[in-house]
Design an enzyme around this catalytic site. Structure first.
Site, PDB file in Angstrom:
ATOM      1  N   ARG A 292      45.123  45.948  38.794  1.00 49.17           N
ATOM      2  CA  ARG A 292      45.743  46.082  40.111  1.00 49.17           C
ATOM      3  C   ARG A 292      46.899  47.071  40.077  1.00 49.17           C
ATOM      4  NH1 ARG A 292      47.347  40.497  42.753  1.00 49.17           N
ATOM      5  NH2 ARG A 292      48.854  40.541  41.029  1.00 49.17           N
ATOM      6  N   VAL A 414      41.501  44.411  50.117  1.00 52.57           N
ATOM      7  CA  VAL A 414      40.907  44.027  48.832  1.00 52.57           C
ATOM      8  C   VAL A 414      41.964  43.798  47.755  1.00 52.57           C
ATOM      9  CG1 VAL A 414      38.773  45.245  49.380  1.00 52.57           C
ATOM     10  CG2 VAL A 414      40.564  46.445  48.139  1.00 52.57           C
ATOM     11  N   GLU A 415      41.535  43.173  46.658  1.00 49.82           N
ATOM     12  CA  GLU A 415      42.399  42.814  45.525  1.00 49.82           C
ATOM     13  C   GLU A 415      43.607  42.000  45.968  1.00 49.82           C
ATOM     14  OE1 GLU A 415      43.396  45.916  42.809  1.00 49.82           O
ATOM     15  OE2 GLU A 415      41.314  46.425  42.379  1.00 49.82           O
ATOM     16  N   GLY A 416      43.374  41.077  46.898  1.00 48.89           N
ATOM     17  CA  GLY A 416      44.440  40.238  47.429  1.00 48.89           C
ATOM     18  C   GLY A 416      44.908  40.781  48.755  1.00 48.89           C
TER      19      GLY A 416
END
Length: 737
Positions: A292, A414-416
């Site tokens: 991330r 995306v990714e949280g």
């Protein structure tokens, strides 16, 4: 604290975020962090293969013509090793640094989102990373060489329709059982799952799959609920349903769902073998902390550089009311935001990937850069669209921002999801992980030896009390004395010295405010998401300012870059100040709120928005060629061909600046009555005839006009928008904006 929460907190490492939480950051330590460098091999790959890939793909063709990357581009990506940048060389990969990985993705994002995402995902959280860290030797020897050569296309499936941001609660499940595999009775798992939003899924040959594993017959041990497990599943396995696509906001990188019901697979398909069953959540959290830090920050910086460079040029070339639009104060305001945000975003990206290369797994910092760089990237693109006007909203081969504008929300999601990242993760994890005493207090309550637990808890508690008191006193003194007495290393740039002192003051105020909030609200602070989000904003802004200061030092204290540094720092500190005020103003106890305001802001609030003068200086940097503009957008793909939209803009910018001096001569002659004419062409002809300008200068005007007309044109198509035309791209006719 649940087991999954504990694993998430323990997965990463504490880095500069811990110093900012201390109330007294060690600037000498910070300045000693090494600046990342590319190896000769990495630099060559960036300047050659990556540059070639940029020339081969663009957003218009991929989205409008192919609905995918063209086949020859896919093959180029595989053949040149783009899918194996993080795989060790002994398995045939590139073994690039995190910085090199980030540089490649950033450059691709200035050109083509499908290419950037296709390269980014296999080198981020996915089978290659998980195999490298946790796989068995047999798994590594079989899969990593195939992944490095592009013989396998990987994807990783985590998100379930009922578990998105709350990924730890995935309902996908597997049952440990015995079954027949390749004619033999085999210990395995019967897995049922439903996944969506899986990038590269529709074309993947190797599926990384996360599910919760159960062992009701105790074939693996005593535990029945083993926990989240990660497995590698060839997509050719009977029962795997994969291949359909999502269509996320006209983005055409491969993305889609997959599912299976009671699919049997050997237990050896578990990443790391049977011994790693149930360790999936820890594995994912450890990898996410690094991944991330790279993926979305890199793409956000990429398209922001494109927006800044191209829109700045357009604002100088495009004129209204006989003035370049970039010189209007309203447009300057937007350009200043774009330049300042881009400067700080790139600074944060480079600082964070340097931490990864130093061996850190900065879980809190990765959440900060994911949230703030995607949000600032969105702001940059929105400002670019406002400046471009009609040029930005008419899609076509010559529109360099339209597809970016459409696809920006994908990075937010995306990714949280950003809302939850801000309100739950940044401060929620930071308060426990980065604070010097909170985690020790929590661990003491879990100690089974009561005597040791009391001793450890008392030591942590009294240390915590001294810590909070000292930060309260420091915050008050620095507020009263304007932090001018705060010591900073003598080697910092004199023009930036006050910023280091101000960050130190805000660090003490933040640490004190955090401790009082935990004391007053206790466990309820976790449910006060708005207060938690604002506290996270303070920590984030302090990190972003640190990054900007580091960038200024690492780039040699370039005087021309000082407006960019000052604008970005003032903006972030103003936001940090407002976030602190937002916490205090919404405190449930008005008495405590009154007390906090007197401690933290004894002389009132220092920061206001960046000045118009400063914004003017930043905007000027964006609308003229210069070394500062090149540093700001370093790493962007810029075609040298005038048939390319950005290449044409660069040529038009240079021509427009040359023409301005000639146009000034003509206006002076017209004003004095030396020449007369109805329009630009008549005036130029009269000026040439009167020897006001030379033949060469008239050629300069002609070239500038031709390039300007090309830049401001927008695309238009037949009635069916070109659907009946051949698959190969056809240059449409264009109409003036």
């Amino acid at each position: 604290m649940s087991q999954t929460e504990r694993e998430a907190i323990e997965a990463g490492t504490v880095w500069w975020d811990g110093e900012l939480f201390s109330g007294n950051p060690d600037w000498r330590k910070f300045l000693a962090f090494p600046s990342p460098k590319l190896s000769a091999e990495e630099l060559s790959f960036l300047d050659n293969e990556t540059e070639q890939l940029c020339a081969m793909a663009n957003d218009w063709e991929t989205t409008q013509i192919y609905q995918d990357l063209p086949p020859h581009v896919w093959q180029f990506i595989k053949d040149k090793g783009f899918l194996g940048m993080i795989i060790p060389k002994k398995y045939g990969g590139k073994e690039f640094s995190a910085y090199a990985h980030s540089q490649v993705v950033t450059k691709l994002a200035t050109r083509c989102s499908a290419a950037a995402v296709t390269v980014m995902v296999p080198n981020s959280l996915g089978p290659a990373e998980l195999l490298h860290r946790y796989g068995t030797d047999e798994q590594k020897d079989h899969y990593l060489p195939r992944l490095a050569k592009g013989l396998e296309i990987p994807c990783f499936a985590l998100t379930n329709p009922h578990a998105g941001s709350d990924a730890a609660s995935i309902p996908d499940s597997g049952i440990v059982c015995k079954g027949t595999w390749e004619g033999k009775e085999t210990l395995g798992m019967r897995v049922t799952w439903e996944k969506r939003y899986i990038t590269l899924g529709p074309v993947a040959t190797l599926l990384g799959l996360a599910f919760r594993l159960y062992d009701p017959d105790h074939l693996l041990g005593d535990k029945e609920d083993i926990g989240i497990t990660c497995a590698l599943v060839p997509t050719s396995t009977p029962g795997v349903n994969i291949g359909r696509r999502h269509f996320p906001l006209n983005a055409v990188f491969q993305n889609g769902p997959n599912w299976g019901k009671d699919v049997f697979m050997p237990i050896d398909w578990t990443i790391g073998g049977a011994k790693m069953a149930g360790q999936g959540w820890r594995m994912l959290m450890e990898c996410l902390a690094a991944g991330r830090s790279i993926s979305l920050p890199s793409t956000s910086c990429g398209y922001s550089k494109l927006a800044v460079r191209a829109t700045g040029a357009y604002a100088r070339v495009r004129s209204q009311f006989k003035t370049a639009i970039g010189k209007f104060e309203g447009v300057e305001e937007a350009l200043a935001r774009m330049g300042g945000n881009c400067y700080m975003m790139e600074a944060a990206r480079i600082l964070t990937v340097s931490a990864v290369d130093m061996g850190e797994k900065p879980s809190v910092v990765s959440a900060i850069v994911k949230y703030h760089l995607t949000e600032r990237g969105r702001a940059v693109v929105n400002d670019a669209m406002d400046i471009l006007g009609g040029k930005g909203i008419c899609l076509g081969p010559n529109n360099f921002m339209g597809r970016v504008y459409q696809q920006v929300p994908i990075a937010i999601t995306v990714e949280g999801a950003n809302i939850l990242t801000r309100s739950l993760i940044i401060f929620g994890q930071g308060a426990i992980r980065c604070h010097p005493f909170v985690l020790k207090e929590i661990e003491a309550t879990r100690e089974p030896d009561r005597r040791k637990a009391v001793r450890d808890f008392d030591a942590a508690l009294f240390g915590h009390m001294r810590f909070a008191l000292s930060n309260g006193v420091r915050a008050l003194l620095m507020g009263v004395l304007t932090s001018a007495w705060v010591r900073v290393p003598g080697e910092v740039a004199p023009e930036a010295r006050r910023y280091y002192q101000k960050v130190t003051r805000f660090s003490s105020a933040f640490a004190f405010l955090s401790d009082v909030s935990m004391l007053v609200l206790g466990g309820g602070l976790k449910r006060r998401e708005k207060l938690s989000a604002r506290l996270g904003d303070v920590l984030s802004c302090l990190y972003l300012v640190s990054a900007a200061l580091k960038r200024y030092e690492c780039q040699g204290r370039q005087a021309a870059d000082l407006p960019l540094l000052e604008w970005s720092v003032w903006d972030a500190m103003f936001n940090a100040q407002n976030a602190i005020e937002g916490v205090i103003s919404n405190y449930p106890s008005r008495v405590v709120a009154w007390f906090l305001r007197r401690i933290i802001f004894p002389r009132g609030r220092d920061y206001v928005v960046p000045s118009d003068r400063l914004g003017h200086e930043v905007a000027r940097l964006l609308i003229a060629p210069s070394a500062a503009r090149d540093r700001l957008t370093a790493g962007a793909y810029v075609s040298k061909s005038e048939t390319d939209p950005l290449g044409c803009l660069e040529a038009a910018l240079e021509a427009a600046i040359k023409a301005e001096a000639v146009e000034q001569k003509i206006r002076a002659a017209q004003k004095s009555g030396t020449i007369q004419g109805k329009g630009p062409e008549d005036l130029a002809q009269a000026a040439a005839a009167a020897n006001v300008i030379t033949a060469e200068e008239r050629s300069i005007l002609k070239r500038a006009a031709q390039l300007r007309d090309e830049v401001i044109r927008v695309d238009h198509f037949p009635q069916d928008l070109g659907l009946s035309e051949a698959i190969r791209p056809v240059q449409p006719q264009r109409a003036a904006a």
